[in-house]
Design an enzyme around this catalytic site. Sequence first.
Site, PDB file in Angstrom:
ATOM      1  N   LYS B  98     -28.234 -23.171 -10.282  1.00 41.32           N
ATOM      2  CA  LYS B  98     -28.732 -21.892 -10.796  1.00 41.32           C
ATOM      3  C   LYS B  98     -30.234 -22.045 -11.035  1.00 41.32           C
ATOM      4  O   LYS B  98     -30.662 -22.906 -11.807  1.00 41.32           O
ATOM      5  CB  LYS B  98     -28.020 -21.535 -12.099  1.00 41.32           C
ATOM      6  CG  LYS B  98     -28.571 -20.275 -12.760  1.00 41.32           C
ATOM      7  CD  LYS B  98     -27.893 -19.979 -14.084  1.00 41.32           C
ATOM      8  CE  LYS B  98     -28.722 -18.970 -14.884  1.00 41.32           C
ATOM      9  NZ  LYS B  98     -28.224 -18.814 -16.246  1.00 41.32           N
ATOM     10  N   GLY B 159     -30.520 -14.524 -24.829  1.00 38.67           N
ATOM     11  CA  GLY B 159     -30.219 -14.820 -26.215  1.00 38.67           C
ATOM     12  C   GLY B 159     -30.348 -13.645 -27.166  1.00 38.67           C
ATOM     13  O   GLY B 159     -30.104 -13.774 -28.364  1.00 38.67           O
TER      14      GLY B 159
END
Lengths: 66, 263, 407
Positions: B98, B159
């Site tokens: 990724k 987040g």
Amino acid sequence: MTIRLNGKKRELEEPMTVSGLLSADGYRPELIAVEVNLAIIPKKDYGSTLLAEGDVVEIVSFMGGG
Amino acid sequence: MDQKKDTFSLGGHEFTSRFILGSGKYSLDLIRACVENAGAQIVTMALRRANEGGLANILDYIPENVTLLPNTSGARNADEAIRIAHLSREISGSSFIKIEIMRDTKYLLPDNYETVRAVDVLAKEGFVVMPYMYPDLNSARDMRDAGAACIMPLGAPIGTNKGLATKEFIKILIREIDLPVIVDAGIGRPSQACEAMEMGAAAVMANTAVATAGNIQMMAEAFKKSIEAGRLAYLSGLGRVREDRADASSPLTGFLRDDEREE
Amino acid sequence: MSEKNHVNESILSESILEDQKENRIDHMKYLPGMEQIKSDVMDQVVAAMNGYDYTKYTGKDVRRALAAEDRTPEDFAALLSPAALPYLEEMAQAAKIETRKHFGNSVSMFTPLYIANYCENYCIYCGFNCHNKIHRAQLCEKEIEEEMAAIAKSGLQEILILTGESRQRSTVQYIGEACRIARKYFRVIGVEVYPMNSDEYAYLHECGADYVTVFQETYNSDKYETLHLAGHKRIFPYRINAQERALMGGMRGVGFAALLGLDDFRKDAFATGMHAYLLQRKYPRAEIAFSCPRLRPIINNDRINPMDVHERQLLQVVCAYRLFMPFASITVSTRECPRVRDNLVRIAVTKISAGSKTGVGSHSEEIADEDKGDEQFLISDSRDVDEVYRDLQKLGLQPVMSDYIYV
């Protein structure tokens, strides 16, 4: 001889292979990757790769991350 | 519907779970239960300088059959990401990677330009490249053309748990890019994951939302169920509500003639 | 009329029926000099069309397609199905909303200029076909300039340059010169000429052309073969890949059309939409345009008609194009009468020709008087530029001569 290991200076006795360094510090080879002077050392070569004065060594492993 | 047949593919590998779980911010002893409750087949992790011997390692806590998806977090440009990818492959033994490239420490927004460069190099080397990206259509096309296995647009800054702040743009990517679109980052609640799946996302990736929950194993299961529900809703074809009603007082078709020979 | 097999008998005559029995060259095989590009767009279009069974759609599918925020090929398929006909008013209302959303009230105006009508093809429904005994002509550079000057006086800023399809008579260089002349008088230049190679499209682009329109006529290659008996046009794959070669050559936009009434119009319209859709996905910068021509009578056959494509079906096709690709330009030509055209611009059409002549030249008085070449088809809207302009305004629409600036 002196190498740089994960950003820190490290004194080593000569001769020293990658395998020797790993077992001295208690790393489990299957969980890490080793890079010497930006070149990745394949696991099968750990025993035959000699470290030299001034080498920059990185030992990395996985940790939690997203 | 036979759930087993509803798979999606990354680099030739088929997956039935559409929940990709991040492994950050957990205590290690909770990870296994969390992966199991999530039903996750893919778990992400990061690469860091190794601790000296004896300390616990995350790989000891990940179930055997799970596909490891190392990320390149910490990379500030394509070259660093490529270096991290190479090192990660040494440990994971697989070619999944990724791409995460940020040069902004405040919002942690991905750098699409550098990401395209990294995709190009790594795809040519045979990696299954999964780029985390800002949902921009032009960059997504470049990543596709460079050989990405999927694209992973952010729903909101990492987040933040703010959900699908980029919804309209992710919809465009789903429509235009013939690759799995995996919504990554910012998903804070199962309902948001569900909505992403209803829109036609191939999968959802979450980490903070699970890791910071009161009972994280339970939250992992909640996400699993919401993602499955959203997927089913998408496959079943959402009922739609019409916004505009025809105005019968001014028909547009009144001009039509059945016999229309020369006039 | 055998609508079941979609054979439009109004086109046929004794001699054509005889000619159809002759041995003909393989219409799927490229001729020497024809560029072959690597592309799977044709295969995808043909596969989509072959898989399109319009009888399977129901009112429910149509309602869902109408209500969809973004319409998929499957929605498009439903909107073109017979099940959509009872929803024609709803389709028109939805199409109007999309049109206004993307184009406001503006409608572009242009005129076609036929600079030649020599043709090497034998297309049995076309007035220009090489066996049809008509007056042939070709404008020289001086005449092209006179024509264009006369057209520009009307206020038009967009022109569509047409020839018959004769590479021998109307060479790429000749068409290029026409484009160069056009650049002096117009802001937007389209060409509707024989398909050519990508480097030739690049050359025309350099000469000033920005848009290429190629009508595929029908996407059913078996039917195509029985309609285009000879000439370069007979080569089906070379024609279907023309738009892609034009885009490779740097053209800004490409136009698509099936000639409605030649074959099964639902399948042809579906293929036309898919052709545009796939190329837009492959070349996202491409501007997309549709035309929606129905068959018209020609010189020496005034019986030709569009078979089962009545006004309702025409409107259905136009609305389906609009709902599927809301940003595409849709043109309606003078093949349709003023009543139909005026209503289509209220709903979905965004480009309309004015002062059209389908004979060679005939815009400037001197050339018109000479009675140059005959028409390709007989037009049914003879309004001049001023009349069309005023009629658009009466409809509350805003005629636009050009919204384009060369850079």
